[in-house]
Design an enzyme around this catalytic site. Structure first.
Site, short mmCIF file in Angstrom:
data_model
loop_
_atom_site.label_atom_id
_atom_site.label_comp_id
_atom_site.label_asym_id
_atom_site.label_seq_id
_atom_site.Cartn_x
_atom_site.Cartn_y
_atom_site.Cartn_z
N GLY A 64 22.98 -8.19 51.68
CA GLY A 64 24.06 -9.02 52.21
C GLY A 64 23.65 -10.36 52.76
O GLY A 64 24.49 -11.09 53.30
N TRP B 13 22.81 -13.25 51.39
CA TRP B 13 23.43 -14.45 50.82
C TRP B 13 24.88 -14.61 51.30
O TRP B 13 25.31 -15.71 51.62
CB TRP B 13 23.38 -14.38 49.29
CG TRP B 13 22.05 -14.79 48.74
CD1 TRP B 13 20.85 -14.79 49.42
CD2 TRP B 13 21.76 -15.27 47.43
NE1 TRP B 13 19.84 -15.23 48.60
CE2 TRP B 13 20.38 -15.52 47.37
CE3 TRP B 13 22.54 -15.47 46.30
CZ2 TRP B 13 19.76 -16.00 46.22
CZ3 TRP B 13 21.92 -15.94 45.14
CH2 TRP B 13 20.55 -16.20 45.11
N ASP C 134 27.65 -4.55 44.21
CA ASP C 134 26.29 -4.03 44.05
C ASP C 134 26.37 -2.53 43.78
O ASP C 134 27.31 -1.86 44.23
CB ASP C 134 25.45 -4.28 45.31
CG ASP C 134 23.96 -4.34 45.00
OD1 ASP C 134 23.38 -3.30 44.66
OD2 ASP C 134 23.38 -5.44 45.07
N ASP D 279 28.93 -0.85 39.56
CA ASP D 279 28.07 -1.48 38.57
C ASP D 279 28.78 -2.72 38.02
O ASP D 279 29.90 -2.62 37.50
CB ASP D 279 27.79 -0.48 37.43
CG ASP D 279 26.78 -1.00 36.42
OD1 ASP D 279 26.44 -2.20 36.46
OD2 ASP D 279 26.34 -0.20 35.59
N LYS E 219 19.18 -15.57 39.77
CA LYS E 219 17.75 -15.26 39.77
C LYS E 219 17.29 -15.05 38.33
O LYS E 219 18.00 -14.43 37.51
CB LYS E 219 17.50 -13.97 40.57
CG LYS E 219 16.05 -13.51 40.54
CD LYS E 219 15.89 -12.13 41.16
CE LYS E 219 16.09 -12.17 42.65
NZ LYS E 219 15.86 -10.85 43.28
#
Length: 225
Positions: free
Chosen positions: A75, A77, A94, A110, A174
């Site tokens: 959490g 971010w 998540d 998911d 990322k």
């Protein structure tokens, strides 16, 4: 148990049942200035500083009213977003459970599930200005396989961003060392005004982690009949 050595560095004593790798990890955590800073400033993880540093460079959060956080756990971010943009709508998703964050709607689901995009957008209430993805596949120890699995998540996050972002919006994800593959970067450049890779200072030097920052979403393409 730990002990101090010269210079104040924490060393972890060996313990029954603890592997050498876990001992090294614990020692690294204890001596990581970002871990200590996160604890002092109330962030759930050192990852918060990656977003803060990316924002300092790219002004990611400026003017954002709606934000999606993919791979929200634990959490950090979303905490940054809420502190910087207290009036923004924020939704996160998540596989892992995430403790509640004031002002953030969180789904334990998911992201690759068919219903996930619609549930996120319904909760958000409008097109996001910013889609953040800190998702990474669980590693299996085979570098090529790990990279491919994580790149599949990057591609899915990018496709989602291109489906939902408001014109002018930003996508941050990322990626692993080497960045997004050339085909994906080319696709991003078709969809965004600028696409850059960055490694924030808080990302550990030995980590293969990088981030791709795509800004200035050009809008969804309308297909001809």
């Amino acid at each position: 148990m730990t002990r101090n050595t010269t210079g104040g560095r924490q060393r972890v004593r060996t313990a029954r049942g603890r592997t050498a790798a876990s001992t090294r990890w614990l020692e690294r955590q204890l001596n990581d200035p970002y871990v200590r800073r996160a604890k002092a400033e109330g962030y759930r993880s050192r990852a918060a500083y990656k977003l803060l540093e990316l924002d300092q460079r790219f002004q990611l959060l400026k003017g954002a009213k709606r934000v999606v956080d993919l791979g929200i756990a634990p959490g950090g971010w979303s905490q940054v977003v809420r502190r910087r943009l207290p009036g923004a709508a924020v939704v996160g998703i998540d596989l892992l459970p995430v403790d509640p964050i004031d002002g953030v709607t969180i789904f334990q689901l998911d992201f690759m599930a068919d219903e996930a995009p619609d549930r996120l957008m319904e909760a958000l209430g409008g097109a996001p200005d910013l889609v953040l993805s800190d998702m990474a596949a669980n590693t299996v120890g085979h570098p090529q396989t790990d990279a491919l699995r994580t790149m599949a998540l990057v591609e899915a996050a990018h496709a989602f961003a291109c489906d939902v972002l408001a014109p002018g919006g930003t996508f941050v994800s990322k990626v692993f060392a080497g960045g997004a593959d050339s085909a994906l970067v080319a696709e991003m450049k078709r969809n965004f005004t600028t696409v850059k890779h960055a490694k924030p200072p808080s990302s550990r030097k030995g980590s293969v982690e990088w981030f791709v920052v795509a800004q200035g979403f050009k809008g969804r393409k309308v297909e001809a009949d």
